[in-house]
Enzyme design. Structure first.
Site, PDB file in Angstrom:
ATOM      1  CG  ASP A   1       7.388  -3.314  -7.375  1.00 11.11           C
ATOM      2  OD1 ASP A   1       6.214  -2.936  -7.285  1.00 11.11           O
ATOM      3  OD2 ASP A   1       8.004  -3.862  -6.435  1.00 11.11           O
TER       4      ASP A   1
ATOM      5  CG  ASP B   1       5.628  -0.796  -1.766  1.00 12.96           C
ATOM      6  OD1 ASP B   1       5.984   0.181  -1.102  1.00 12.96           O
ATOM      7  OD2 ASP B   1       4.453  -0.926  -2.192  1.00 12.96           O
TER       8      ASP B   1
ATOM      9  NE  ARG C   1      -4.354  -0.452   0.986  1.00 12.15           N
ATOM     10  CZ  ARG C   1      -4.676   0.837   0.917  1.00 12.15           C
ATOM     11  NH1 ARG C   1      -5.752   1.290   1.523  1.00 12.15           N
ATOM     12  NH2 ARG C   1      -3.920   1.691   0.238  1.00 12.15           N
TER      13      ARG C   1
HETATM   14  C1  BG6 Z   1       2.665  -3.508  -3.458  1.00  9.46           C
HETATM   15  C2  BG6 Z   1       3.215  -4.206  -2.245  1.00  9.46           C
HETATM   16  O1  BG6 Z   1       3.641  -2.696  -4.015  1.00  9.46           O
HETATM   17  O2  BG6 Z   1       1.539  -2.704  -3.106  1.00  9.46           O
HETATM   18  C3  BG6 Z   1       2.140  -4.998  -1.544  1.00  9.46           C
HETATM   19  O3  BG6 Z   1       4.265  -5.086  -2.654  1.00  9.46           O
HETATM   20  C4  BG6 Z   1       0.960  -4.076  -1.221  1.00  9.46           C
HETATM   21  O4  BG6 Z   1       2.679  -5.568  -0.361  1.00  9.46           O
HETATM   22  C5  BG6 Z   1       0.471  -3.407  -2.497  1.00  9.46           C
HETATM   23  O5  BG6 Z   1      -0.103  -4.825  -0.642  1.00  9.46           O
HETATM   24  C6  BG6 Z   1      -0.683  -2.429  -2.225  1.00  9.46           C
HETATM   25  O6  BG6 Z   1      -0.158  -1.370  -1.470  1.00  9.46           O
HETATM   26  P1  BG6 Z   1      -1.025  -0.250  -0.746  1.00  9.46           P
HETATM   27  O7  BG6 Z   1       0.016   0.767  -0.334  1.00  9.46           O
HETATM   28  O8  BG6 Z   1      -1.986   0.299  -1.725  1.00  9.46           O
HETATM   29  O9  BG6 Z   1      -1.697  -0.905   0.409  1.00  9.46           O
HETATM   30 MG    MG Z   2       7.571  -4.872  -4.728  1.00 10.21          MG
END
Ligand code: BG6
Ligand code: MG
Length: 212
Positions: free
Chosen positions: A9, A11, A49
């Site tokens: 993963d 984030d 999101r």
């Molecule tokens: C995930 C995060 O990796 O990505 C979430 O843990 C986030 O918090 C999701 O909402 C979508 O991310 P993004 O960058 O497309 O808004």
């Molecule tokens: Mg994560």
């Protein structure tokens, strides 16, 4: 069975951007008058999101039309990207670079399994994109974690089965996704939160490839 690939993963596992998602969602929730805590934020980690916005709106018992929801998601993403602008390789979480390069030198494939639509931008900013054999991000999937689609697709792109791979996750939804897909899963974070993981460590600095 020896591991043939590690699926990370992004984030909260390889880069410290989970805090930026939290700050941006908090700002959005504040603007809507919806209370939003760190405990609730655990339920957003790993979640797309659109699903994250739906959860926040449901916590505030707020119903909005789809145009307004699109505007709110754009706003949140703009605030998030303002933080991401400043990301450099120094924002990689402890042990990340060493673990990725250990995979490469031991012929263990490296994949990304992230819900984020900003993943490519962030991997480029971290200067590690060349280390990935497969990148599956929020632009390639239709079902958000805890559905296993993101990890199953990464395994398929590498011509491997779930049994060949280990997933690294910081989110409850991500650990659930990995287990639902038949993967072994190392949690990054708090064992009292990531209860379904096979093992939990505080960062990639606390685990060796040879232990998998
Ligand atoms: C995930 C995060 O990796 O990505 C979430 O843990 C986030 O918090 C999701 O909402 C979508 O991310 P993004 O960058 O497309 O808004
Ligand atoms: Mg994560």
């Amino acid at each position: 069975m020896a591991v043939k690939a590690c699926i990370f993963d992004m984030d909260g596992v390889i880069v410290d951007t989970a805090k930026f998602h939290f700050k941006a969602w908090q700002r959005l929730a504040d603007s809507l008058g919806i209370p939003f805590t760190e405990h609730q934020n655990e339920q957003l980690k790993g979640v797309s999101r659109v699903d994250s916005l739906e959860k926040i709106l449901s916590w505030g018992n707020l119903e909005l039309n789809s145009q307004k929801k699109i505007e709110l998601m754009e706003l949140k993403n703009k605030w998030y990207l303002d933080f991401v602008e400043e990301v450099t390789p120094a924002d990689m979480l402890p042990g990340t670079f060493g673990f990725l390069t250990a995979c490469k030198s031991n012929d263990v494939k490296v994949a990304l399994g992230s819900s984020s639509k900003n993943a490519i931008l962030i991997l480029e900013k971290l200067e590690i994109i060349h280390l990935f054999d497969s990148i599956v991000d929020g632009n390639k999937i239709t079902l958000s974690k805890p559905n296993p689609e993101v990890f199953l697709r990464a395994a398929r792109e590498m011509d491997l089965t779930p049994a060949d791979c280990v997933v690294f996750e910081d989110a409850i939804s991500g650990v659930e996704a990995a287990k639902a897909g038949g993967f072994r899963c190392v949690g990054i974070g708090d064992p009292s939160i990531l209860t379904q993981a096979d093992r939990v460590v505080d960062s990639l600095a606390s685990i060796q490839l040879s232990e998998l």
